[in-house]
Design an enzyme around this catalytic site. Structure first.
Site, PDB file in Angstrom:
ATOM      1  N   TRP A 185      -3.023  -2.542  -1.682  1.00 42.77           N
ATOM      2  CA  TRP A 185      -2.735  -3.970  -1.879  1.00 42.77           C
ATOM      3  C   TRP A 185      -3.574  -4.675  -0.827  1.00 42.77           C
ATOM      4  O   TRP A 185      -3.301  -4.567   0.371  1.00 42.77           O
ATOM      5  CB  TRP A 185      -1.245  -4.227  -1.663  1.00 42.77           C
ATOM      6  CG  TRP A 185      -0.819  -5.627  -1.928  1.00 42.77           C
ATOM      7  CD1 TRP A 185      -0.458  -6.168  -3.130  1.00 42.77           C
ATOM      8  CD2 TRP A 185      -0.688  -6.695  -0.971  1.00 42.77           C
ATOM      9  NE1 TRP A 185      -0.128  -7.485  -2.979  1.00 42.77           N
ATOM     10  CE2 TRP A 185      -0.256  -7.839  -1.681  1.00 42.77           C
ATOM     11  CE3 TRP A 185      -0.915  -6.803   0.401  1.00 42.77           C
ATOM     12  CZ2 TRP A 185      -0.032  -9.067  -1.052  1.00 42.77           C
ATOM     13  CZ3 TRP A 185      -0.687  -8.020   1.020  1.00 42.77           C
ATOM     14  CH2 TRP A 185      -0.252  -9.137   0.296  1.00 42.77           C
ATOM     15  N   CYS A 243       0.852  -1.185   0.000  1.00 48.86           N
ATOM     16  CA  CYS A 243       0.000   0.000   0.000  1.00 48.86           C
ATOM     17  C   CYS A 243       0.895   1.245   0.000  1.00 48.86           C
ATOM     18  O   CYS A 243       1.923   1.279   0.675  1.00 48.86           O
ATOM     19  CB  CYS A 243      -0.929   0.105   1.202  1.00 48.86           C
ATOM     20  SG  CYS A 243      -2.093  -1.249   1.315  1.00 48.86           S
ATOM     21  N   HIS A 260      15.942 -37.555  -7.332  1.00 46.10           N
ATOM     22  CA  HIS A 260      15.197 -37.936  -6.121  1.00 46.10           C
ATOM     23  C   HIS A 260      13.731 -37.521  -6.199  1.00 46.10           C
ATOM     24  O   HIS A 260      13.059 -37.459  -5.174  1.00 46.10           O
ATOM     25  CB  HIS A 260      15.858 -37.322  -4.887  1.00 46.10           C
ATOM     26  CG  HIS A 260      17.252 -37.820  -4.673  1.00 46.10           C
ATOM     27  ND1 HIS A 260      17.539 -39.093  -4.240  1.00 46.10           N
ATOM     28  CD2 HIS A 260      18.458 -37.223  -4.892  1.00 46.10           C
ATOM     29  CE1 HIS A 260      18.849 -39.254  -4.173  1.00 46.10           C
ATOM     30  NE2 HIS A 260      19.420 -38.126  -4.569  1.00 46.10           N
ATOM     31  N   GLU A 290      16.430 -18.633  -7.723  1.00 44.22           N
ATOM     32  CA  GLU A 290      16.109 -17.255  -8.087  1.00 44.22           C
ATOM     33  C   GLU A 290      15.528 -17.186  -9.497  1.00 44.22           C
ATOM     34  O   GLU A 290      14.563 -16.447  -9.745  1.00 44.22           O
ATOM     35  CB  GLU A 290      17.380 -16.395  -7.945  1.00 44.22           C
ATOM     36  CG  GLU A 290      17.267 -14.956  -8.385  1.00 44.22           C
ATOM     37  CD  GLU A 290      16.239 -14.116  -7.620  1.00 44.22           C
ATOM     38  OE1 GLU A 290      15.661 -14.598  -6.626  1.00 44.22           O
ATOM     39  OE2 GLU A 290      16.005 -12.978  -8.051  1.00 44.22           O
ATOM     40  N   ASN A 303      -1.953   1.941   5.991  1.00 46.92           N
ATOM     41  CA  ASN A 303      -1.094   0.886   5.465  1.00 46.92           C
ATOM     42  C   ASN A 303      -0.738   0.003   6.663  1.00 46.92           C
ATOM     43  O   ASN A 303      -0.279   0.507   7.676  1.00 46.92           O
ATOM     44  CB  ASN A 303       0.166   1.556   4.868  1.00 46.92           C
ATOM     45  CG  ASN A 303       1.136   0.558   4.294  1.00 46.92           C
ATOM     46  OD1 ASN A 303       0.823  -0.632   4.195  1.00 46.92           O
ATOM     47  ND2 ASN A 303       2.308   1.035   3.915  1.00 46.92           N
ATOM     48  N   GLY A 304      -0.972  -1.309   6.575  1.00 48.76           N
ATOM     49  CA  GLY A 304      -0.696  -2.203   7.705  1.00 48.76           C
ATOM     50  C   GLY A 304      -1.920  -3.065   7.982  1.00 48.76           C
ATOM     51  O   GLY A 304      -2.812  -3.177   7.135  1.00 48.76           O
ATOM     52  N   ARG A 346       3.730  -0.262  -4.934  1.00 48.21           N
ATOM     53  CA  ARG A 346       3.529  -0.813  -3.592  1.00 48.21           C
ATOM     54  C   ARG A 346       2.194  -1.532  -3.459  1.00 48.21           C
ATOM     55  O   ARG A 346       1.943  -2.215  -2.459  1.00 48.21           O
ATOM     56  CB  ARG A 346       3.592   0.309  -2.547  1.00 48.21           C
ATOM     57  CG  ARG A 346       4.917   1.011  -2.486  1.00 48.21           C
ATOM     58  CD  ARG A 346       4.874   2.101  -1.439  1.00 48.21           C
ATOM     59  NE  ARG A 346       4.746   1.554  -0.112  1.00 48.21           N
ATOM     60  CZ  ARG A 346       5.750   1.284   0.702  1.00 48.21           C
ATOM     61  NH1 ARG A 346       6.968   1.515   0.315  1.00 48.21           N
ATOM     62  NH2 ARG A 346       5.535   0.791   1.890  1.00 48.21           N
ATOM     63  N   LYS A 380      11.848 -15.673 -10.283  1.00 46.08           N
ATOM     64  CA  LYS A 380      11.643 -14.577 -11.249  1.00 46.08           C
ATOM     65  C   LYS A 380      10.580 -14.979 -12.256  1.00 46.08           C
ATOM     66  O   LYS A 380       9.670 -14.218 -12.549  1.00 46.08           O
ATOM     67  CB  LYS A 380      12.930 -14.245 -12.024  1.00 46.08           C
ATOM     68  CG  LYS A 380      14.000 -13.493 -11.302  1.00 46.08           C
ATOM     69  CD  LYS A 380      13.733 -12.036 -11.037  1.00 46.08           C
ATOM     70  CE  LYS A 380      13.030 -11.830  -9.738  1.00 46.08           C
ATOM     71  NZ  LYS A 380      13.770 -11.777  -8.525  1.00 46.08           N
ATOM     72  N   GLU A 406       6.975 -15.265 -10.667  1.00 49.08           N
ATOM     73  CA  GLU A 406       6.295 -14.060 -10.184  1.00 49.08           C
ATOM     74  C   GLU A 406       5.844 -13.125 -11.302  1.00 49.08           C
ATOM     75  O   GLU A 406       4.827 -12.464 -11.166  1.00 49.08           O
ATOM     76  CB  GLU A 406       7.072 -13.322  -9.086  1.00 49.08           C
ATOM     77  CG  GLU A 406       8.355 -12.672  -9.469  1.00 49.08           C
ATOM     78  CD  GLU A 406       9.018 -11.975  -8.280  1.00 49.08           C
ATOM     79  OE1 GLU A 406       8.349 -11.602  -7.321  1.00 49.08           O
ATOM     80  OE2 GLU A 406      10.249 -11.803  -8.340  1.00 49.08           O
ATOM     81  N   LYS A 449       5.754  -4.571  -3.960  1.00 45.18           N
ATOM     82  CA  LYS A 449       7.208  -4.448  -3.879  1.00 45.18           C
ATOM     83  C   LYS A 449       7.718  -4.655  -2.462  1.00 45.18           C
ATOM     84  O   LYS A 449       8.715  -5.319  -2.236  1.00 45.18           O
ATOM     85  CB  LYS A 449       7.617  -3.057  -4.390  1.00 45.18           C
ATOM     86  CG  LYS A 449       9.113  -2.809  -4.387  1.00 45.18           C
ATOM     87  CD  LYS A 449       9.804  -3.690  -5.391  1.00 45.18           C
ATOM     88  CE  LYS A 449      11.314  -3.540  -5.372  1.00 45.18           C
ATOM     89  NZ  LYS A 449      11.961  -4.685  -6.022  1.00 45.18           N
TER      90      LYS A 449
HETATM   91  C1  AGP Z   1      11.632 -10.592  -5.500  1.00 46.68           C
HETATM   92  O1  AGP Z   1      11.556 -10.551  -6.866  1.00 46.68           O
HETATM   93  C2  AGP Z   1      10.392 -10.442  -4.764  1.00 46.68           C
HETATM   94  N1  AGP Z   1       9.459  -9.568  -5.287  1.00 46.68           N
HETATM   95  C3  AGP Z   1      10.389 -10.679  -3.277  1.00 46.68           C
HETATM   96  O2  AGP Z   1      10.674 -12.036  -3.120  1.00 46.68           O
HETATM   97  C4  AGP Z   1      11.353  -9.862  -2.375  1.00 46.68           C
HETATM   98  O3  AGP Z   1      12.678 -10.210  -2.637  1.00 46.68           O
HETATM   99  C5  AGP Z   1      10.993 -10.126  -0.898  1.00 46.68           C
HETATM  100  O4  AGP Z   1       9.688  -9.692  -0.667  1.00 46.68           O
HETATM  101  C6  AGP Z   1      11.950  -9.477   0.063  1.00 46.68           C
HETATM  102  O5  AGP Z   1      11.942  -8.085  -0.054  1.00 46.68           O
HETATM  103  P1  AGP Z   1      13.076  -7.203   0.613  1.00 46.68           P
HETATM  104  O6  AGP Z   1      14.360  -7.549  -0.046  1.00 46.68           O
HETATM  105  O7  AGP Z   1      12.645  -5.791   0.331  1.00 46.68           O
HETATM  106  O8  AGP Z   1      13.086  -7.522   2.068  1.00 46.68           O
END
Ligand code: AGP
Length: 604
Positions: A79, A2, A500, A477, A105-106, A27, A481, A484, A599
């Site tokens: 969000w 948010c 396995h 990773e 926000n929260g 956000r 990527k 997401e 984000k």
């Molecule tokens: C990464 O592409 C993500 N969007 C997410 O996993 C992110 O890395 C995670 O939320 C941690 O965020 P931060 O590094 O701001 O703590």
């Protein structure tokens, strides 16, 4: 998670709020709204509210928005946590009299109990959100002093908040914080606040980071801060160094692509001034000799860099390293004491789970270090010592340059500890680290080749990423990527684990990407590639040079320059970032704002 923005000054507030929301949209982007203090035809002040489900463009394209005139207002991009994304659940929320509006926000954890009491007292609720209770509580306590009403409200709520409230009768905005960031920007005849400093850059560089359990009274050109008990606090004014240009797309189609391409510069900035005459220069306020164990806590991509950090720190310093998901660490009564160093890795420095894990470790007496990008963020402020990434603002939800700079910072940290423990540094490693920005420029040349490969996989439903040793977390990773931003189900595994279980999935519909750059285990990876090929799987391999042996078994190759093992994750992840980017873009998806994500995850 948010975005909130508020402004009080002399200017027409709506364009300022909309511009701020645009900077904050990453956000949260399921709905947006504004509330402005306006004056009606009877010359009475009132609150005019407009909110819309969907992207910010839905709100800003409303005809009514051009008719809203005022110089004080609050705005929010959401969000969803409680209540589906729709017009009613969008913020701001008003009280029954429509005189008070809040944005939040929260999460208000005890909202159900509070709502029940308020309903019994006659308040009517419109939304399914937890936040709406705040508007009704402020209404309940309001007797002419907005600040006092907000204070009484906050005394009752449990949970986290970054909150802003306005009232038709007052010319001030009250903001408060517990757990969700708020930055206040100061101008000559205006005051502005937002959940992220980037939204203030067009207006001012003089900022104050509101601390937990503080509230601020914002008026035209002034800001007073106090704690919830009413004790006045000093205005610790800081100067933002980022430029507006740095948070714009600079001609790239998406922030993610811009941020991938910025990695040589980001790494150069991360290294700047930290290596001199073969020595590592970090100012860490830590007694390194007393550290018996290191625990890294992080989430998502930052957790992946922590996993790579474990390989590197252990090999270089011989100090045992554990890596924990912050969300697990915080609740499992971890075995941590004064002899331990906790490293919190976070791009935003605001991730709720990472922050909670850090606080848990501090409670147990551990020393703490932050590896953080956002200067002045909560984690950055709470750690004993820190290494800033200096990657510049990362706006794309999919983290890219933060990951590679985190790895750079972890390498610097490992080398520094080794040096401070009296060990000789490997000159070749230090030299190669300094050359990393130019090696990365070369890797970026694979962009078009990866785009061609991506065209073959836009219809894929699943994907497997395999790597070994320091490149196993790179496989994780790559999978994160892809899932997401392209919504393709993807898994990462250590290549040897394939037999396995995951091998059962291999058929002609299962693309498998191997990180097969030269390493001690190259032969074993080649066997894994053969195993996939023998079962009809589609294979892609990241390799270092033309390699007839591997090429017999792969369908697509991506060539990257050879480097030292410790640096190879930084090089090898780049084609994976491109792959995810191009698959998502070719599918026509919103790369920078993938569905359901935000984000900065400032809720549990
Ligand atoms: C990464 O592409 C993500 N969007 C997410 O996993 C992110 O890395 C995670 O939320 C941690 O965020 P931060 O590094 O701001 O703590």
């Amino acid at each position: 998670m948010c975005g909130i923005i508020c402004y009080v000054g002399k200017e027409d507030v709506v364009p300022i709020l909309l511009n701020g929301l645009q900077m904050l949209e990453y956000r949260g982007y399921d709905s947006a709204g504004i509330a402005v203090r306006t004056t009606n035809e009877n010359n009475c002040n009132e609150i005019t509210l407009l909110k819309k489900k969907g992207r910010l463009s839905e709100l800003s394209s409303q005809k009514e928005i051009t008719e809203i005139k005022g110089t004080m207002g609050i705005a929010h991009t959401r969000w969803a946590t409680h209540g589906e994304p729709n017009d009613v659940n969008a913020h701001p929320h008003a009280d029954c009299t429509n005189k008070i509006a809040i944005i939040h926000n929260g999460i208000i954890e005890n909202y159900s109990a509070l709502k029940k009491i308020l309903e019994e007292e006659g308040h009517t609720f419109c939304s399914q959100t937890d936040s709406e209770v705040l508007a009704h509580l402020v209404e309940k306590f309001y007797t002419g002093d907005l600040k006092e009403a907000v204070k009484k409200t906050l005394n009752l709520v449990e949970g986290t908040f970054g909150l802003a409230a306005i009232c038709a009768d007052n010319d001030e905005i009250i903001i408060a914080r517990r757990g969700s960031p708020i930055v206040i920007g100061l101008g000559k005849d205006f005051t502005i606040a937002a959940s992220d400093a980037t939204a203030l850059l067009n207006h001012t560089r003089r900022v104050i980071y509101l601390q937990d359990d503080e509230l601020a009274i914002l008026k035209e050109g002034s800001c007073t801060i106090e704690d919830f008990a009413g004790e006045k606090k000093d205005n610790n004014i800081e100067e933002i160094k980022w430029s507006v240009e740095q948070v714009e797309k600079k001609g790239y189609k998406h922030f993610m692509l811009k941020e991938i391409m910025e990695q040589p510069l980001a790494i150069e900035n991360c290294l700047r001034g930290r290596i001199k005459n073969g020595k590592i220069k970090l100012t860490l306020n830590l007694d390194l000799k007393s550290i018996k164990k290191i625990t890294i806590v992080a989430c998502g991509t930052s957790w992946h860099s922590g996993l790579i950090g474990k390989y590197i720190i252990e090999a270089m310093t011989k100090i045992p390293v554990e890596v924990d998901y912050a969300s697990e660490f915080r609740y499992r009564d971890p075995l941590v004491n004064e002899d331990n160093l906790i490293i919190a890795i976070s791009q935003s420095g605001e991730t709720a789970d990472t922050l909670a894990a850090l606080r848990e470790a501090k409670k147990k007496g551990a020393k703490t270090l932050g590896i953080i990008n956002v200067v002045g963020s909560t984690i950055a402020r709470e750690v004993d010592s820190g290494i800033y990434l200096h990657a510049g603002p990362e706006i794309g939800v999919a983290s890219t340059k933060a990951f590679t700079t985190q790895l750079t910072a972890l390498l610097l940290f490992s080398l520094y500890v080794k040096q401070e423990l009296g060990e000789e540094l490997d000159d070749e490693l230090v030299e190669t680290l300094l050359e990393l920005p130019s090696s990365i420029k070369t890797v970026l040349d694979c962009r078009d080749a990866v785009k061609e490969i991506a065209k073959h996989f836009i219809a894929s439903k699943n994907f497997l990423f395999l790597g070994r040793d320091v490149n196993f977390p790179v496989a994780l990773e790559g999978a994160l990527k892809l899932k997401e931003i392209s919504y393709i189900h993807a898994e990462g595994y250590p290549a040897a684990e394939m037999k396995h279980g995951p091998i059962a999935l291999i058929d002609s519909e299962m693309p498998v990407l191997f990180i097969a750059t030269k390493c001690l285990l190259s032969d074993k990876i080649l066997s894994n590639i053969q195993e996939v090929k023998a079962r009809g799987g589609k294979t892609i391999a990241i390799i270092n040079e033309e390699d007839n042996e591997i090429e017999r078994f792969i369908d697509y190759k991506i060539i990257v320059p050879h480097t030292l093992k410790e640096l190879s994750p930084i090089i090898n992840v780049i084609p994976l970032q491109f792959l995810a980017y191009f698959v998502a873009d070719l599918k026509g998806l919103d790369v920078d704002k993938p569905r359901n994500l935000a984000k900065s995850v400032t809720v549990e």
